[in-house]
Design an enzyme around this catalytic site. Structure first.
Site, PDB file in Angstrom:
ATOM      1  N   GLY A 119       9.657 -10.524  -3.381  1.00 20.50           N
ATOM      2  CA  GLY A 119       9.535 -10.023  -2.019  1.00 20.50           C
ATOM      3  C   GLY A 119       8.209 -10.293  -1.352  1.00 20.50           C
ATOM      4  N   LEU A 176      14.172 -12.946  -0.611  1.00 21.63           N
ATOM      5  CA  LEU A 176      15.348 -13.031   0.268  1.00 21.63           C
ATOM      6  C   LEU A 176      15.628 -14.494   0.613  1.00 21.63           C
ATOM      7  CD1 LEU A 176      17.364 -11.175   1.758  1.00 21.63           C
ATOM      8  CD2 LEU A 176      15.843 -11.273   3.744  1.00 21.63           C
ATOM      9  N   SER A 213       5.893 -13.453   0.852  1.00 22.12           N
ATOM     10  CA  SER A 213       5.962 -14.741   1.559  1.00 22.12           C
ATOM     11  C   SER A 213       4.944 -15.735   1.020  1.00 22.12           C
ATOM     12  CB  SER A 213       5.696 -14.505   3.050  1.00 22.12           C
ATOM     13  OG  SER A 213       4.409 -13.910   3.206  1.00 22.12           O
ATOM     14  N   HIS A 255      -4.250  -4.160  -2.943  1.00 21.52           N
ATOM     15  CA  HIS A 255      -4.664  -4.036  -1.536  1.00 21.52           C
ATOM     16  C   HIS A 255      -4.847  -2.586  -1.108  1.00 21.52           C
ATOM     17  CE1 HIS A 255      -3.006  -8.322  -0.643  1.00 21.52           C
ATOM     18  NE2 HIS A 255      -4.143  -8.349  -1.271  1.00 21.52           N
ATOM     19  N   ILE A 263       0.838  -1.208   0.000  1.00 20.53           N
ATOM     20  CA  ILE A 263       0.000   0.000   0.000  1.00 20.53           C
ATOM     21  C   ILE A 263       0.874   1.260   0.000  1.00 20.53           C
ATOM     22  CG2 ILE A 263      -1.968  -1.157   1.071  1.00 20.53           C
ATOM     23  CD1 ILE A 263      -1.163   0.084   3.743  1.00 20.53           C
TER      24      ILE A 263
HETATM   25  C1  BV8 Z   1     -10.552 -12.067   0.547  1.00 20.89           C
HETATM   26  C2  BV8 Z   1      -3.536  -4.198   3.100  1.00 20.89           C
HETATM   27  C3  BV8 Z   1     -12.679 -12.686  -0.339  1.00 20.89           C
HETATM   28  C4  BV8 Z   1      -3.682  -3.647   4.470  1.00 20.89           C
HETATM   29  C5  BV8 Z   1      -3.451  -6.649   3.184  1.00 20.89           C
HETATM   30  C6  BV8 Z   1      -7.582 -19.047   1.202  1.00 20.89           C
HETATM   31  C7  BV8 Z   1      -6.899 -19.743   2.134  1.00 20.89           C
HETATM   32  C8  BV8 Z   1      -6.703 -19.181   3.420  1.00 20.89           C
HETATM   33  C9  BV8 Z   1      -7.164 -17.923   3.758  1.00 20.89           C
HETATM   34  C10 BV8 Z   1      -7.839 -17.226   2.821  1.00 20.89           C
HETATM   35  C11 BV8 Z   1      -8.067 -17.782   1.554  1.00 20.89           C
HETATM   36  N1  BV8 Z   1      -8.748 -16.873   0.845  1.00 20.89           N
HETATM   37  C12 BV8 Z   1      -8.969 -15.765   1.616  1.00 20.89           C
HETATM   38  C13 BV8 Z   1      -8.426 -15.956   2.830  1.00 20.89           C
HETATM   39  C14 BV8 Z   1      -8.439 -14.993   3.933  1.00 20.89           C
HETATM   40  C15 BV8 Z   1      -7.340 -13.936   3.825  1.00 20.89           C
HETATM   41  C16 BV8 Z   1      -5.991 -14.573   3.902  1.00 20.89           C
HETATM   42  O1  BV8 Z   1      -5.344 -14.815   2.897  1.00 20.89           O
HETATM   43  N2  BV8 Z   1      -5.549 -14.803   5.149  1.00 20.89           N
HETATM   44  C17 BV8 Z   1      -4.189 -15.344   5.377  1.00 20.89           C
HETATM   45  C18 BV8 Z   1      -3.580 -14.635   6.555  1.00 20.89           C
HETATM   46  C19 BV8 Z   1      -4.218 -16.822   5.531  1.00 20.89           C
HETATM   47  N3  BV8 Z   1      -7.460 -13.140   2.606  1.00 20.89           N
HETATM   48  C20 BV8 Z   1      -8.322 -12.089   2.609  1.00 20.89           C
HETATM   49  O2  BV8 Z   1      -9.004 -11.776   3.566  1.00 20.89           O
HETATM   50  C21 BV8 Z   1      -8.407 -11.284   1.318  1.00 20.89           C
HETATM   51  N4  BV8 Z   1      -9.773 -11.062   0.938  1.00 20.89           N
HETATM   52  O3  BV8 Z   1     -10.160 -13.204   0.491  1.00 20.89           O
HETATM   53  O4  BV8 Z   1     -11.822 -11.658   0.169  1.00 20.89           O
HETATM   54  C22 BV8 Z   1     -12.546 -12.761  -1.843  1.00 20.89           C
HETATM   55  C23 BV8 Z   1     -11.343 -12.938  -2.491  1.00 20.89           C
HETATM   56  C24 BV8 Z   1     -11.288 -13.050  -3.883  1.00 20.89           C
HETATM   57  C25 BV8 Z   1     -12.393 -12.936  -4.627  1.00 20.89           C
HETATM   58  C26 BV8 Z   1     -13.614 -12.732  -3.949  1.00 20.89           C
HETATM   59  C27 BV8 Z   1     -13.667 -12.663  -2.539  1.00 20.89           C
HETATM   60  C28 BV8 Z   1      -7.809  -9.870   1.493  1.00 20.89           C
HETATM   61  C29 BV8 Z   1      -6.384  -9.911   1.830  1.00 20.89           C
HETATM   62  C30 BV8 Z   1      -5.781  -8.497   1.827  1.00 20.89           C
HETATM   63  C31 BV8 Z   1      -5.542  -7.981   3.226  1.00 20.89           C
HETATM   64  N5  BV8 Z   1      -4.782  -6.722   3.202  1.00 20.89           N
HETATM   65  N6  BV8 Z   1      -2.801  -5.455   3.112  1.00 20.89           N
HETATM   66  C32 BV8 Z   1      -2.359  -3.382   5.137  1.00 20.89           C
HETATM   67  O5  BV8 Z   1      -1.318  -3.425   4.454  1.00 20.89           O
HETATM   68  O6  BV8 Z   1      -2.395  -3.079   6.340  1.00 20.89           O
HETATM   69  S1  BV8 Z   1      -2.541  -8.111   3.218  1.00 20.89           S
HETATM   70  C33 BV8 Z   1      -0.908  -7.663   3.601  1.00 20.89           C
HETATM   71  O7  BV8 Z   1      -0.308  -8.828   4.141  1.00 20.89           O
HETATM   72  C34 BV8 Z   1      -0.040  -7.266   2.436  1.00 20.89           C
HETATM   73  O8  BV8 Z   1      -0.711  -6.489   1.485  1.00 20.89           O
HETATM   74  C35 BV8 Z   1       0.376  -8.626   1.873  1.00 20.89           C
HETATM   75  O9  BV8 Z   1      -0.621  -9.162   1.042  1.00 20.89           O
HETATM   76  C36 BV8 Z   1       0.468  -9.466   3.141  1.00 20.89           C
HETATM   77  C37 BV8 Z   1       1.887  -9.526   3.648  1.00 20.89           C
HETATM   78  O10 BV8 Z   1       2.571 -10.357   2.812  1.00 20.89           O
HETATM   79  P1  BV8 Z   1       3.955  -9.895   2.100  1.00 20.89           P
HETATM   80  O11 BV8 Z   1       3.765  -8.611   1.397  1.00 20.89           O
HETATM   81  O12 BV8 Z   1       4.402 -11.077   1.340  1.00 20.89           O
HETATM   82  O13 BV8 Z   1       4.915  -9.571   3.359  1.00 20.89           O
HETATM   83  P2  BV8 Z   1       5.575 -10.614   4.378  1.00 20.89           P
HETATM   84  O14 BV8 Z   1       6.142  -9.804   5.471  1.00 20.89           O
HETATM   85  O15 BV8 Z   1       4.636 -11.721   4.691  1.00 20.89           O
HETATM   86  O16 BV8 Z   1       6.775 -11.289   3.538  1.00 20.89           O
HETATM   87  C38 BV8 Z   1       7.818 -10.502   3.070  1.00 20.89           C
HETATM   88  C39 BV8 Z   1       8.681 -11.417   2.205  1.00 20.89           C
HETATM   89  O17 BV8 Z   1       9.753 -10.629   1.669  1.00 20.89           O
HETATM   90  C40 BV8 Z   1       9.318 -12.557   2.996  1.00 20.89           C
HETATM   91  O18 BV8 Z   1       9.227 -13.755   2.231  1.00 20.89           O
HETATM   92  C41 BV8 Z   1      10.779 -12.121   3.161  1.00 20.89           C
HETATM   93  O19 BV8 Z   1      11.665 -13.200   3.115  1.00 20.89           O
HETATM   94  C42 BV8 Z   1      10.976 -11.271   1.909  1.00 20.89           C
HETATM   95  N7  BV8 Z   1      11.991 -10.219   2.085  1.00 20.89           N
HETATM   96  C43 BV8 Z   1      12.269  -9.516   3.211  1.00 20.89           C
HETATM   97  N8  BV8 Z   1      13.265  -8.619   2.962  1.00 20.89           N
HETATM   98  C44 BV8 Z   1      13.592  -8.757   1.626  1.00 20.89           C
HETATM   99  C45 BV8 Z   1      12.761  -9.768   1.068  1.00 20.89           C
HETATM  100  N9  BV8 Z   1      12.848 -10.150  -0.222  1.00 20.89           N
HETATM  101  C46 BV8 Z   1      13.785  -9.517  -1.004  1.00 20.89           C
HETATM  102  N10 BV8 Z   1      14.613  -8.526  -0.521  1.00 20.89           N
HETATM  103  C47 BV8 Z   1      14.538  -8.133   0.763  1.00 20.89           C
HETATM  104  N11 BV8 Z   1      15.374  -7.177   1.205  1.00 20.89           N
END
Ligand code: BV8
Length: 232
Positions: A171, A198, A173, A105, A89
């Site tokens: 970048g 990473l 997970s 998002h 975002i």
């Molecule tokens: C929905 C905005 C219905 C707000 C965000 C199926 C299975 C299980 C669960 C679900 C499913 N379907 C839906 C769900 C529920 C849920 C979900 O997925 N829950 C999870 C927790 C299991 N999903 C939802 O609720 C979604 N909506 O499903 O509605 C629908 C859907 C489709 C069609 C019709 C109806 C809505 C999800 C969105 C929520 N909002 N963000 C805010 O930012 O505050 S999500 C937010 O978290 C981010 O936007 C992003 O998506 C997520 C975080 O993930 P990453 O960005 O990957 O960050 P993370 O820290 O996890 O990882 C970082 C990575 O980078 C790591 O791997 C690390 O190693 C790497 N890294 C670190 N440093 C570096 C690097 N890589 C390279 N260089 C570096 N230097």
């Protein structure tokens, strides 16, 4: 070559923005999933506003990095054969010059009015309950997609993935859906898939190829490679 890129918090980490996993997963003792929901906003709007006000303030102190700039360079060469889908975002991609982008998002520097539906560019705080610039009612919420809400641009993303030759995940997970399901969809649609992260992500097995390391090293090198293979 038609390319679709998906980015996550990892691409902005080296700009100084904590990722969801790196922020020790907690914010004021809450898991992000606990404050990034409509229910949390209903129950305690001040807590949620302060969560986003703090991130909006932090965003003003950081700049795009070499990975953001490299993707903007690639877009320049590929034109409409390119689409950038981001879960972030922050506006670092846009500040680096990316234009063909779907912030699926939402956007931190935007407010959404629950009274009139207006979206307004917003860089200040929301916790103090400012009036909507369009209707004047103090009914603003952060213009972001919370858990349980439908992400933006799913049709445009779906169409681009259907016709993609290459899908690259950078970048992220691979934990949050539907974003985490895009690599599998691209693979099924016949695209080659590449992970740049990473460390291996939760979904690494889906990818044909994976390279691991910091985005500011991996992404410019990969972009140079792609551009060097493009017809002059
Ligand atoms: C929905 C905005 C219905 C707000 C965000 C199926 C299975 C299980 C669960 C679900 C499913 N379907 C839906 C769900 C529920 C849920 C979900 O997925 N829950 C999870 C927790 C299991 N999903 C939802 O609720 C979604 N909506 O499903 O509605 C629908 C859907 C489709 C069609 C019709 C109806 C809505 C999800 C969105 C929520 N909002 N963000 C805010 O930012 O505050 S999500 C937010 O978290 C981010 O936007 C992003 O998506 C997520 C975080 O993930 P990453 O960005 O990957 O960050 P993370 O820290 O996890 O990882 C970082 C990575 O980078 C790591 O791997 C690390 O190693 C790497 N890294 C670190 N440093 C570096 C690097 N890589 C390279 N260089 C570096 N230097």
């Amino acid at each position: 070559m038609r390319v679709v890129i998906l980015t996550g918090a990892g691409i902005s980490a080296e700009s100084g923005l904590p990722t969801f996993r790196d922020a020790h997963g907690l914010w004021e003792g809450h898991r992000p999933e606990e404050v990034a929901t409509p229910e949390a906003f209903e129950a305690d709007p001040l807590l949620v506003h302060r969560f986003y006000d703090a991130r909006r303030a932090a965003l003003a102190t950081v700049e795009p990095n070499a990975a953001h700039h490299a993707l903007a360079r690639l877009e320049e060469r590929l034109g409409d054969d390119y689409l950038l889908v981001t879960q972030n975002i922050d506006d670092l991609h846009q500040r680096a010059g990316s234009r063909r982008i779907v912030p699926m998002h939402g956007r931190l520097r935007s407010s959404y009015c629950l009274h009139c539906g207006e979206r307004s560019h917003w860089t200040a705080t929301l916790a103090d309950g400012p009036p909507c610039p369009a209707c004047g009612v103090a009914a603003l919420r952060p213009d972001v997609v919370w858990f349980g809400e439908v992400p933006h641009g799913l049709d445009r993303i779906g169409k681009a993935i259907e016709h993609a030759d290459l899908f690259v995940s950078i970048g992220t997970s691979g934990v949050v859906y539907p974003a985490a399901g895009l690599a599998t969809a691209a693979h099924s649609a016949g695209a080659r898939t590449l992970e740049l992260n990473l460390v291996p992500s939760d979904g690494v097995t889906v990818f044909d190829q994976a390279r691991h390391g910091p985005a500011t090293e991996l992404v410019p090198a990969w972009v140079d490679e792609v551009i060097s293979q493009l017809p002059r």
